[in-house]
Design a protein around this motif. Structure first.
Motif, PDB file in Angstrom:
ATOM      1  N   GLU A   1       0.914  -1.229   0.010  1.00  0.00           N
ATOM      2  CA  GLU A   1       0.122   0.043  -0.122  1.00  0.00           C
ATOM      3  C   GLU A   1       1.135   1.309   0.019  1.00  0.00           C
ATOM      4  O   GLU A   1       1.927   1.318   0.676  1.00  0.00           O
TER       5      GLU A   1
ATOM      6  N   VAL B   1      -3.628   4.392  -1.222  1.00  0.00           N
ATOM      7  CA  VAL B   1      -4.692   4.508   0.035  1.00  0.00           C
ATOM      8  C   VAL B   1      -4.623   5.937  -0.109  1.00  0.00           C
ATOM      9  O   VAL B   1      -3.765   6.575   0.384  1.00  0.00           O
TER      10      VAL B   1
ATOM     11  N   THR C   1       1.518  -1.119   4.680  1.00  0.00           N
ATOM     12  CA  THR C   1       2.023   0.185   3.954  1.00  0.00           C
ATOM     13  C   THR C   1       3.582   0.073   3.535  1.00  0.00           C
ATOM     14  O   THR C   1       4.264  -0.303   4.441  1.00  0.00           O
TER      15      THR C   1
END
Ligand SMILES: Cc1ncc(COP(=O)(O)O)c(C=O)c1O
Length: 395
Positions: A117, A140, A165
């Motif tokens: 992400e 995101v 992430t």
């Protein structure tokens, strides 16, 4: 041939840029004013053009080293130290790219594994999401608000982080909002990032265009230096969009990975442009100061007059865009832009083109002549008065 089956699914899934449609309408009009395109109205300063021309006269028409000419990288390192207190080793921490655009693409592609992400504050420049998707990653989006000065807050960042992430994009000074992150804002971000390995891709293409305070890079913070990829270039600061010159600075292993990709996809950035860029780095500071002053007076004119005629406008602290709220018109961003263009022949861009969170806003670029800006304000005033009159009659 069924090209729908032939062309990669990934690229087919990507929506075309929302900006294009307005240029198609604009092309049909003769006397329209465009505040749509985000590029300086100045021509590249003469001494910089001359350096490019002179390099051609001397016959410098070959490839350069993949990472860019050593002399240019040395000048970039000097410039970054002089202007932003940034310390990079020109032998292995700087890569010269085809605009900041290539640098952003490379940064995302060397960092993102499928499924990773990437946190992208929006509204922001249009490329981060699509490039993340092309790399197999997942964008995101975090919506910034005018109430927070279009800054990314530590709370918003914390809420967006997951175990997947990989990177955070920091697009400041921002296109389209004009928002910036000050040192204390970045310190709060550093605090959130301190216990993980999330990389920061900092798009600093407007670093020279801040009004009232000097730009601070996340790489200025010792806590963030090792995880930051700084993207910059010559397009906006030196009015050099067409030369396609950018650069990226990062920890050595990241630059080595990016250079590998750049070597296969590009070979080397345009040679003529690299010669011009050396001159820009060495002797361009006064040109920048002059252009910044010009933009600043146009910025102040627009903010004051947009508010006067009834559109709330956040005071941009950087870049060369205003991002007024158009909700009081009762129209959506798209309707507003289409009608304003058809009825008053002025092109501005709907906020929705810059990602979620852009509804209710439009972007106007003030890298345009004062004559065009004053005329646009007068047409906008007219447009809003007509709207109110019609809405009064209907109501
Ligand atoms: C925020 C931002 N980053 C990067 C770019 C790309 O600039 P270039 O590729 O011309 O250096 C732009 C261009 O509009 C921009 O607004």
């Amino acid at each position: 041939m069924n090209y729908d089956q032939i062309i990669s699914q990934k690229i087919q899934n990507i929506k075309p840029s929302g900006i294009r449609k307005f240029f198609d309408i604009l092309e049909e009009m003769t006397d329209a004013i465009s505040l749509g395109i985000g590029e300086p109205d100045f021509v590249t300063p003469w001494h910089i053009r001359d350096a490019g021309i002179y390099s051609l006269e001397r016959g410098h028409t070959k490839y350069t080293s993949n990472a860019g000419m050593l002399e240019l990288r040395r000048e970039i390192a000097n410039y970054l130290r002089r202007r932003f207190d940034l310390e990079y080793d020109y032998t292995n921490q700087i890569l010269v790219t085809v605009g900041g655009s290539e640098a952003i693409d490379l940064a995302i592609r060397v960092l993102v594994n499928p499924g990773d992400e990437v946190i992208i504050p929006v509204p922001s420049f249009v490329c981060y999401g699509p490039l993340t998707e092309m790399a197999g990653g997942v964008p995101v989006y975090v919506e910034l608000t005018a109430e927070n000065g279009f800054r990314l807050t530590p709370e918003q960042l914390k809420a967006a982080i997951t175990p997947r992430t990989k990177a955070l994009v920091l697009p400041f000074p921002s296109n389209p909002t004009g928002g910036i992150m000050e040192r204390r804002d970045l310190e709060a971000i550093a605090q959130v990032l301190k216990d993980n390995d999330i990389m920061v891709i900092s798009d600093e293409i407007y670093a020279e265009l801040t009004y009232g305070q000097r730009h601070v890079s996340p790489a200025n913070l010792t806590q963030l230096y090792d995880r930051t990829v700084v993207v910059n270039g010559f397009s906006k600061s030196h009015a050099m969009t067409g030369w396609r010159m950018g650069y990226v600075c990062a920890p050595q292993p990241v630059i080595a990975a990016m250079t590998k990709l750049h070597q296969f996809g590009i070979m080397s950035a345009p040679t003529t442009s690299q010669y011009a860029a050396i001159e820009a780095m060495r002797s361009g500071d006064e040109d920048i100061a002059h252009m910044r002053e010009e933009y600043d007076s146009r910025r102040r004119y627009l903010v004051e007059n947009l508010n006067r005629i009834g559109l709330d406008c956040f005071e941009p602290k950087g870049a060369f865009y205003v991002f007024p709220c158009i909700r009081s018109s009762g129209l959506s961003s798209d309707e507003f832009c289409e009608r304003f263009l058809r009825e008053e022949k002025v092109a501005v861009i709907p906020g929705t083109a810059f990602g979620p969170g852009g509804e209710g806003y439009v972007r106007a670029c003030y890298a345009s002549s004062m004559r065009d800006l004053t005329e646009s304000i007068s047409r906008l005033d007219n447009f809003l008065q007509n709207l109110r009159r019609k809405q009064g009659q209907d109501g």
